[in-house]
Design a protein around this motif. Structure first.
Motif, PDB file in Angstrom:
ATOM      1  N   GLU A  20      39.296  46.617  42.853  1.00  0.00           N
ATOM      2  CA  GLU A  20      40.588  45.962  43.112  1.00  0.00           C
ATOM      3  C   GLU A  20      40.456  44.451  43.261  1.00  0.00           C
ATOM      4  O   GLU A  20      41.471  43.728  43.213  1.00  0.00           O
ATOM      5  N   LEU A  21      39.249  43.934  43.414  1.00  0.00           N
ATOM      6  CA  LEU A  21      39.061  42.485  43.495  1.00  0.00           C
ATOM      7  C   LEU A  21      39.444  41.801  42.187  1.00  0.00           C
ATOM      8  O   LEU A  21      39.823  40.637  42.174  1.00  0.00           O
ATOM      9  N   GLU A  76      42.722  37.730  44.945  1.00  0.00           N
ATOM     10  CA  GLU A  76      42.365  39.114  44.649  1.00  0.00           C
ATOM     11  C   GLU A  76      43.185  39.615  43.460  1.00  0.00           C
ATOM     12  O   GLU A  76      44.370  39.310  43.331  1.00  0.00           O
ATOM     13  N   GLY A  77      42.558  40.377  42.606  1.00  0.00           N
ATOM     14  CA  GLY A  77      43.225  40.876  41.412  1.00  0.00           C
ATOM     15  C   GLY A  77      43.145  39.919  40.236  1.00  0.00           C
ATOM     16  O   GLY A  77      43.816  40.119  39.222  1.00  0.00           O
ATOM     17  N   CYS A  78      42.317  38.884  40.354  1.00  0.00           N
ATOM     18  CA  CYS A  78      42.186  37.904  39.273  1.00  0.00           C
ATOM     19  C   CYS A  78      41.380  38.487  38.109  1.00  0.00           C
ATOM     20  O   CYS A  78      40.629  39.451  38.261  1.00  0.00           O
ATOM     21  N   ASN A  84      42.759  33.550  48.170  1.00  0.00           N
ATOM     22  CA  ASN A  84      43.846  34.505  47.976  1.00  0.00           C
ATOM     23  C   ASN A  84      44.086  34.796  46.490  1.00  0.00           C
ATOM     24  O   ASN A  84      45.220  34.751  46.003  1.00  0.00           O
ATOM     25  N   ARG A 119      32.889  37.315  47.209  1.00  0.00           N
ATOM     26  CA  ARG A 119      34.026  38.095  47.696  1.00  0.00           C
ATOM     27  C   ARG A 119      34.807  37.297  48.740  1.00  0.00           C
ATOM     28  O   ARG A 119      36.050  37.246  48.705  1.00  0.00           O
ATOM     29  N   GLU A 141      34.190  47.234  44.536  1.00  0.00           N
ATOM     30  CA  GLU A 141      35.593  46.943  44.855  1.00  0.00           C
ATOM     31  C   GLU A 141      36.338  46.545  43.590  1.00  0.00           C
ATOM     32  O   GLU A 141      36.607  45.363  43.365  1.00  0.00           O
ATOM     33  N   ILE A 187      36.831  34.592  47.076  1.00  0.00           N
ATOM     34  CA  ILE A 187      38.037  35.141  46.446  1.00  0.00           C
ATOM     35  C   ILE A 187      39.136  35.357  47.489  1.00  0.00           C
ATOM     36  O   ILE A 187      40.301  35.017  47.267  1.00  0.00           O
ATOM     37  N   LYS A 188      38.754  35.895  48.610  1.00  0.00           N
ATOM     38  CA  LYS A 188      39.742  36.160  49.657  1.00  0.00           C
ATOM     39  C   LYS A 188      40.227  34.858  50.302  1.00  0.00           C
ATOM     40  O   LYS A 188      41.410  34.738  50.661  1.00  0.00           O
TER      41      LYS A 188
END
Length: 256
Positions: free
Chosen positions: A108-109, A85-87, A83, A76, A106, A79-80
């Motif tokens: 939305e990740l 997120e949403g991949c 940048n 996580r 989550e 991913i952040k």
């Protein structure tokens, strides 16, 4: 490329441009094992980001004995940090454990999930498994008695016990990680996954048998299962053209 996330140096690769697709490998593997998937993702006009989990490939080992929650937390943060997120995410085997843990908490990740011969469901225990397990535990107990240990060579036998994945690990820390990881059952998490999910499974998979994929299809609300006939645990590599055809259809639907 390298990035330090939560004090751990992580190795990853990137190729292509466009919407990000995170690629997560299986146990004892690395980004190299997923290169063929990254190549197809790039051909789809997307950006393939392949991660070496801590303790694998060129990434640093975790600082302590991690389980799935710790690997999920680190992923996580990765991913952040990038940048993305949403991949979309394409994951194999152990990568499926991490993805299930994250997506169930989550959603939305991620955008869409592709779980290939994914782990996460505790296997059915056979009589053979129970006999082997309790024989090992008894041997471990008796090996503490010096004369019994010497007479029956119990310590030596224990060194040769365990699965091939366990024995292949080079450090005691990663062996402890393996034990912690495989004993976590994520079945109850599946119903909480909201992302559109494609399950790809080899019909001859003996590591994560087909019934696990069928169970995931039933429990994940928006999931479909593609069976790859005759393929084993590495179905994406064993039937690469078929896998690519399925991936193109799924990642091409309503994509970013």
């Amino acid at each position: 490329m390298f990035v330090t996330v939560e004090g751990v140096s992580l190795h990853y690769t990137q190729q292509g441009e466009g919407a990000p697709v995170l690629i997560l490998h299986g146990w004892m593997a690395s980004v190299e094992a997923m290169q063929c998937i990254a190549n197809e993702v790039e051909r789809l006009g997307k950006r393939a980001i392949s991660l070496d989990f801590p303790g694998f490939g060129k990434s640093q080992e975790p600082p302590e004995v991690w389980g799935v929650p710790e690997y999920a937390k680190n992923t996580r943060a990765f991913i952040k940090a990038l940048n993305i997120e949403g991949c979309d995410v394409v994951c194999h085997s152990f990568g499926g454990r991490v993805t299930i843990a994250l997506a169930s908490e989550e959603p939305e990740l991620f955008n869409r999930l592709v779980l290939v011969d994914a782990a996460g469901i505790r296997p059915r225990r056979t009589l053979k498994w129970y006999l082997r397990t309790y024989t090992y535990k008894l041997g471990k107990l008796l090996s503490k008695v010096r004369w019994i240990d010497k007479l029956f060579h119990l310590s030596e036998r224990r060194k040769n016990a365990g699965s091939e994945d366990y024995k292949a690990l080079k450090s005691d820390l990663m062996r402890a990680v393996f034990v912690k990881v495989v004993n976590l059952d994520l079945k109850d998490r599946l119903k909480h996954i909201k992302n559109p999910t494609l399950l790809v499974w080899g019909t001859q998979d003996t590591s994560t048998p087909l019934y696990m994929g069928e169970m995931m299809e039933k429990l994940i609300p928006d999931a479909g299962l593609v069976r790859i006939e005759g393929a084993g645990h590495f179905s994406y590599a064993e039937r690469y053209p078929q896998f690519c055809a399925v991936l193109r259809v799924f990642l091409g639907q309503g994509g970013q």
